[in-house]
Design a protein around this motif. Structure first.
Motif, PDB file in Angstrom:
ATOM      1  N   ASN A 108     -61.337  41.995   4.070  1.00 29.32           N
ATOM      2  CA  ASN A 108     -61.219  42.357   2.658  1.00 29.32           C
ATOM      3  C   ASN A 108     -61.918  41.305   1.800  1.00 29.32           C
ATOM      4  O   ASN A 108     -61.582  40.126   1.854  1.00 29.32           O
ATOM      5  CB  ASN A 108     -59.739  42.463   2.273  1.00 29.32           C
ATOM      6  CG  ASN A 108     -59.530  43.003   0.880  1.00 29.32           C
ATOM      7  OD1 ASN A 108     -60.053  42.486  -0.090  1.00 29.32           O
ATOM      8  ND2 ASN A 108     -58.739  44.066   0.779  1.00 29.32           N
ATOM      9  N   GLY A 109     -62.880  41.725   0.997  1.00 30.93           N
ATOM     10  CA  GLY A 109     -63.669  40.790   0.203  1.00 30.93           C
ATOM     11  C   GLY A 109     -62.911  40.128  -0.931  1.00 30.93           C
ATOM     12  O   GLY A 109     -63.349  39.106  -1.456  1.00 30.93           O
ATOM     13  N   THR A 141     -66.420  45.055   1.327  1.00 32.23           N
ATOM     14  CA  THR A 141     -65.928  44.569   2.622  1.00 32.23           C
ATOM     15  C   THR A 141     -66.885  43.528   3.196  1.00 32.23           C
ATOM     16  O   THR A 141     -68.102  43.722   3.199  1.00 32.23           O
ATOM     17  CB  THR A 141     -65.787  45.728   3.624  1.00 32.23           C
ATOM     18  OG1 THR A 141     -64.900  46.708   3.090  1.00 32.23           O
ATOM     19  CG2 THR A 141     -65.269  45.234   4.964  1.00 32.23           C
ATOM     20  N   ILE A 142     -66.330  42.423   3.661  1.00 39.60           N
ATOM     21  CA  ILE A 142     -67.111  41.411   4.370  1.00 39.60           C
ATOM     22  C   ILE A 142     -67.279  41.866   5.806  1.00 39.60           C
ATOM     23  O   ILE A 142     -66.315  42.290   6.457  1.00 39.60           O
ATOM     24  CB  ILE A 142     -66.409  40.038   4.319  1.00 39.60           C
ATOM     25  CG1 ILE A 142     -66.273  39.554   2.870  1.00 39.60           C
ATOM     26  CG2 ILE A 142     -67.168  39.010   5.151  1.00 39.60           C
ATOM     27  CD1 ILE A 142     -65.341  38.368   2.706  1.00 39.60           C
ATOM     28  N   LYS A 186     -70.722  44.969   2.551  1.00 40.93           N
ATOM     29  CA  LYS A 186     -71.088  46.303   2.054  1.00 40.93           C
ATOM     30  C   LYS A 186     -71.227  46.233   0.538  1.00 40.93           C
ATOM     31  O   LYS A 186     -70.336  45.754  -0.172  1.00 40.93           O
ATOM     32  CB  LYS A 186     -70.009  47.322   2.430  1.00 40.93           C
ATOM     33  CG  LYS A 186     -70.346  48.753   2.050  1.00 40.93           C
ATOM     34  CD  LYS A 186     -71.577  49.256   2.814  1.00 40.93           C
ATOM     35  CE  LYS A 186     -71.884  50.708   2.521  1.00 40.93           C
ATOM     36  NZ  LYS A 186     -70.905  51.636   3.142  1.00 40.93           N
ATOM     37  N   GLY A 187     -72.391  46.680   0.048  1.00 37.20           N
ATOM     38  CA  GLY A 187     -72.664  46.646  -1.378  1.00 37.20           C
ATOM     39  C   GLY A 187     -73.361  45.376  -1.821  1.00 37.20           C
ATOM     40  O   GLY A 187     -73.563  45.169  -3.021  1.00 37.20           O
ATOM     41  N   CYS A 219     -69.079  29.314   3.756  1.00 35.01           N
ATOM     42  CA  CYS A 219     -68.087  29.705   2.754  1.00 35.01           C
ATOM     43  C   CYS A 219     -68.548  31.003   2.097  1.00 35.01           C
ATOM     44  O   CYS A 219     -69.617  31.033   1.460  1.00 35.01           O
ATOM     45  CB  CYS A 219     -67.913  28.613   1.712  1.00 35.01           C
ATOM     46  SG  CYS A 219     -67.422  27.007   2.409  1.00 35.01           S
ATOM     47  N   ILE A 220     -67.776  32.048   2.243  1.00 33.52           N
ATOM     48  CA  ILE A 220     -68.134  33.361   1.708  1.00 33.52           C
ATOM     49  C   ILE A 220     -67.548  33.516   0.309  1.00 33.52           C
ATOM     50  O   ILE A 220     -66.337  33.353   0.122  1.00 33.52           O
ATOM     51  CB  ILE A 220     -67.570  34.486   2.599  1.00 33.52           C
ATOM     52  CG1 ILE A 220     -67.964  34.262   4.069  1.00 33.52           C
ATOM     53  CG2 ILE A 220     -68.052  35.849   2.111  1.00 33.52           C
ATOM     54  CD1 ILE A 220     -67.166  35.120   5.031  1.00 33.52           C
ATOM     55  N   PRO A 221     -68.359  33.824  -0.687  1.00 37.73           N
ATOM     56  CA  PRO A 221     -67.823  34.028  -2.038  1.00 37.73           C
ATOM     57  C   PRO A 221     -66.823  35.179  -2.081  1.00 37.73           C
ATOM     58  O   PRO A 221     -67.067  36.233  -1.498  1.00 37.73           O
ATOM     59  CB  PRO A 221     -69.061  34.338  -2.883  1.00 37.73           C
ATOM     60  CG  PRO A 221     -70.214  33.823  -2.084  1.00 37.73           C
ATOM     61  CD  PRO A 221     -69.821  33.978  -0.641  1.00 37.73           C
TER      62      PRO A 221
END
Length: 225
Positions: A108-109, A141-142, A186-187, A219-221
């Protein structure tokens, strides 16, 4: 005279033994105190010098509103890939949820919570279920992917384009037994900076028939509304 001499000798021996006992007790107390101080200082030094541990074991802490991740491809056809997000192991050989082909974890982003994990056999399987899976991923979604053994043989152009739309640039060049790890979403509006790819090359392979493991961390925003 002999009796007096014997008494003096006994007294002298008693005084000597008493003195020796007192000195030994004082010495032991000081020794114990010194050892205690030494161990205390050593424990403090270890506590001060021990490096901090960050989520997933990455090299530095992530800023606020970012999710820490670390991942590795499989090693030949022996050790499966590993995917960790926010200190949670999502996929690994130990969890027994990895397999030959492309291993995928969806996160979940907004919250960083795991949504789903799957693997798709790209050597002896069918690419159709993988394509349907890719099409079903929701915006925000990551997506984290890692190969194990062979992740390319059954990939067709449609599957590659769907993965490219998640931010991958290397997927178009993924070939038989290449090692590859990727984190996108996604996106996503741009190409992802989180991707590593090593070609299968008999002249440079670390293992017989396979290249070395590829690892990646970052590190994912967090997705913002």
């Amino acid at each position: 005279m002999r009796m007096a001499g014997a008494v003096k000798l006994v007294v002298a021996v008693a005084v000597f033994l008493l003195t020796f006992y007192v000195i030994s007790q004082v010495f032991e107390i000081k020794l114990d105190s010194n050892l205690g101080n030494l161990f205390a200082r050593s424990a403090l030094q270890i506590a001060y010098t021990k490096p901090p541990r960050y989520k997933c074991g990455i090299s530095k802490a992530c800023p606020e509103k970012h999710f820490a991740f670390k991942m590795a491809s499989g090693a030949a056809n022996v050790v499966g890939p590993k995917i960790c997000v926010e200190d949670n192991i999502l996929m690994s050989g130990v969890k027994n949820n990895v397999g030959r082909g492309i291993n995928v974890a969806l996160v979940n982003g907004k919250t960083g919570e795991a949504l789903r994990t799957e693997y798709f056999d790209m050597w002896g399987g069918d690419v159709a279920p993988f394509i349907e899976f890719l099409k079903s991923i929701q915006d925000g979604t990551i997506v984290l992917m890692g190969t194990y053994d062979d992740g390319a043989t059954k990939l067709n152009n449609e599957a590659r384009l769907l993965i490219a739309a998640l931010g991958s640039t290397a997927i178009v060049n993924l070939d038989f037994r290449d090692n590859w790890v990727f984190c996108g979403g996604k996106g996503i509006k741009t190409k992802s900076p989180f991707e590593q790819h090593i070609k299968n090359n008999k002249d440079t392979n670390k293992y017989e028939g396979w290249p070395e493991v590829v690892e990646m961390e970052g590190c994912i925003p967090q997705k913002q509304d």
